[in-house]
Structures are given as C-alpha cells and as structure tokens.
Design an enzyme around this catalytic site. Structure first.
Site, PDB file in Angstrom:
ATOM      1  N   SER A  77      34.477  73.467-124.408  1.00  0.00           N
ATOM      2  CA  SER A  77      35.086  72.014-124.854  1.00  0.00           C
ATOM      3  C   SER A  77      34.318  71.444-125.935  1.00  0.00           C
ATOM      4  O   SER A  77      33.008  71.514-126.117  1.00  0.00           O
ATOM      5  CB  SER A  77      34.742  70.977-123.562  1.00  0.00           C
ATOM      6  OG  SER A  77      36.016  71.202-122.700  1.00  0.00           O
ATOM      7  N   ASP A  94      39.913  61.629-125.700  1.00  0.00           N
ATOM      8  CA  ASP A  94      38.925  62.577-125.083  1.00  0.00           C
ATOM      9  C   ASP A  94      38.352  63.148-126.531  1.00  0.00           C
ATOM     10  O   ASP A  94      38.076  64.475-126.650  1.00  0.00           O
ATOM     11  CB  ASP A  94      39.325  63.590-124.287  1.00  0.00           C
ATOM     12  CG  ASP A  94      38.010  64.414-123.735  1.00  0.00           C
ATOM     13  OD1 ASP A  94      36.974  63.942-123.532  1.00  0.00           O
ATOM     14  OD2 ASP A  94      38.303  65.627-123.131  1.00  0.00           O
ATOM     15  N   HIS A 100      34.482  63.757-123.136  1.00  0.00           N
ATOM     16  CA  HIS A 100      33.754  64.081-121.727  1.00  0.00           C
ATOM     17  C   HIS A 100      32.709  65.125-121.738  1.00  0.00           C
ATOM     18  O   HIS A 100      31.709  65.139-120.826  1.00  0.00           O
ATOM     19  CB  HIS A 100      34.776  64.878-120.963  1.00  0.00           C
ATOM     20  CG  HIS A 100      35.330  66.442-121.185  1.00  0.00           C
ATOM     21  ND1 HIS A 100      36.463  66.510-121.879  1.00  0.00           N
ATOM     22  CD2 HIS A 100      34.568  67.298-120.909  1.00  0.00           C
ATOM     23  CE1 HIS A 100      36.231  67.954-121.945  1.00  0.00           C
ATOM     24  NE2 HIS A 100      35.263  68.441-121.523  1.00  0.00           N
TER      25      HIS A 100
END
Length: 275
Positions: free
Chosen positions: A214, A134, A101
C-alpha cells in the site's frame, strides 16, 4: 439451494487494506481484513480473464532499476500499534505520496520513519492526509539527493503490462509484474472512525499486491507512475495472500490530491493536516 439461485448470489471477497506485517522492519502488525463487494467496471471484452501471458511483458529489470530509488518503506507507530507500508517521492523537497491508512496510526502522537532503497533511514512528518480518498503526503528533511518518480497518465489500457514496487510484508524493494486486468473499479475500503474510503476509477491489476505494498508504485514500462496500490482481494477462508486481484488509485487523482494537500493543507476543513 438451486443452481440458478446460487448463480445470482454476488460473489463476496475479503478485501484487505494493506497495512502490512512488518516482519523485517520492526514489530509485527497485522493486515486489516474486511468484507466488501467488488463493483463492476470495464474488463476484457472477450469475457475471459487477461493474464500476463497474453501481453508483452515489461523489461522488468531496467524498470526496477529506475523506480526502486524513488520508493521508500514506511514504518508508522502510535499509541494503538504500528505497521508498515510504502511510498514514493513525488515532489522535490522530500515530499512522499502514500496511503492514509499506512500512516494514520501515527497521526495523533505517533512517529513515522522512512527507509530509503540504500538502507538509510530518516524520520518523516505528516504534511497532510485525506482519509476520504485514502491518500497522504509525508515530508523528510534531508541533505541526501532524492529521486522523484516520473509521473505517467491514468489513461492505461486493459492488457497493458505494469510493474508494482513496494514493501510487501516489510520486504523493501520488492518488484512484481503483471498487466492491467480491468479499469474503472469502485472499491470501498475501511477508513477512519468507522467511515469508509472510496477508491474511484481504480486500476485493477494481477501484479501481486500484498500487505505492505500500500502506498507504493504501480508503473508502466517506462517507469512512470500510473497508480498507487491500495487494496487487494483474497478468497474467503484461504489464509490471505495475493490472488491476482489488486487495486490502485489512478495517478491523475493521486497527483491532484497530493498537490492540494501540499498547497492548501492549512485548510483543516478540507484535509487532516500536520505541521
């Protein structure tokens, strides 16, 4: 509503997928906030929440000095916008592990740049990505000496001290510390094309994980990668920010997916690949 009925209602959290707000590195991009329900998993057997004060803390300064050179800030842009995140060198040859992402916005006609710990910037290409887990792998072509992060094991224990390194809100080289607060969480996060990605056997930590962390590094006291921070929880209507509930993809899974992406990315049925 009666107290007993209220107690039976599942507590719902707003899970953000940390796309980041790039306050330092480029334009502003909002973190994605979604509703999700936290699943059950192993936790402290006493029934009380573990905190950093109940475990011996890592010697954070030497851990940070060891890990920061392996971690990069990622800036991705595409036709629909831009955002920032983090990543770490996991293989020689310039291979960087991150979350899908973080870079998916650049997958179709966009660009990716990475900012090194010393302030140097290089363009990166997307080697391949796996939206279902992801995870994604980038590659930089550079003559600079790159420091590959040491890999640990996903066999961590509840209460074990950990350190998170990344770029929350675009602030490169940010270090936070805490403990492993639970294990074996299954967390559903938004994926691409209205599909979900699933964090399986995720490591839960109270080290602060914010938008932009992230794809970064969750490491043990030896500076070894034990997880890839991917999502965090916030209390509804609180305005966001870490509340000490972050989730990381375990390193064993992340390393296996990265190996497969690098080795067999020519199989588009398995991964979404870029040359």
């Amino acid at each position: 509503m009666s107290e007993s009925r209220h107690a039976r209602r599942p507590r719902r959290w707003l899970l953000w997928v940390a796309l980041g707000t790039a306050l330092v590195v480029g334009g502003v991009a909002g973190g994605l906030i979604v509703g999700a329900t936290q699943s059950s998993g192993s936790s402290v057997s006493s029934g009380t929440s573990a905190s950093s004060s109940t475990a011996s803390a890592c010697p954070v300064t030497p851990v940070a000095n060891q890990v920061i050179p392996s971690v990069v800030t990622i800036a991705a842009s595409g036709p629909s916008g831009s955002g920032t995140g983090s990543g770490e060198f996991i293989r020689s040859g310039g291979y960087i592990l991150t979350n899908n992402h973080v870079i998916s916005i650049a997958a179709n006609g966009g660009s990716v740049k990475v900012l090194f710990a010393d302030g140097h910037t290089e363009p990166a290409t997307i080697t391949g990505r796996d939206p279902q887990t992801d995870l994604a792998v980038l590659k930089v072509q550079t003559s600079r000496e790159l420091k590959v992060i040491s890999l640990g094991s996903s066999s961590v224990k509840v209460g074990q001290p950990v350190v998170a390194v990344g770029a929350p809100l675009g602030l490169s080289g940010t270090v936070t510390s805490g403990i492993v607060s639970a294990l074996d969480r299954t967390v559903e996060v938004p994926g691409e094309n209205d599909r979900s990605a699933l964090l399986v056997s995720a490591v839960q930590t109270d080290a602060s994980i914010n938008p932009g962390n992230s794809g970064g590094a969750l490491v043990n006291c030896e500076g070894q990668l034990v997880g890839v921070p991917t999502a965090g929880a916030t209390v509804p209507n609180s305005g966001g920010g870490s509340i000490g509930l972050g989730f990381a993809i375990p390193v064993d899974l992340a390393n296996r997916i990265a190996d497969e992406i690098i080795a067999v990315c020519r199989r588009p049925a398995t991964f979404s690949c870029k040359s």
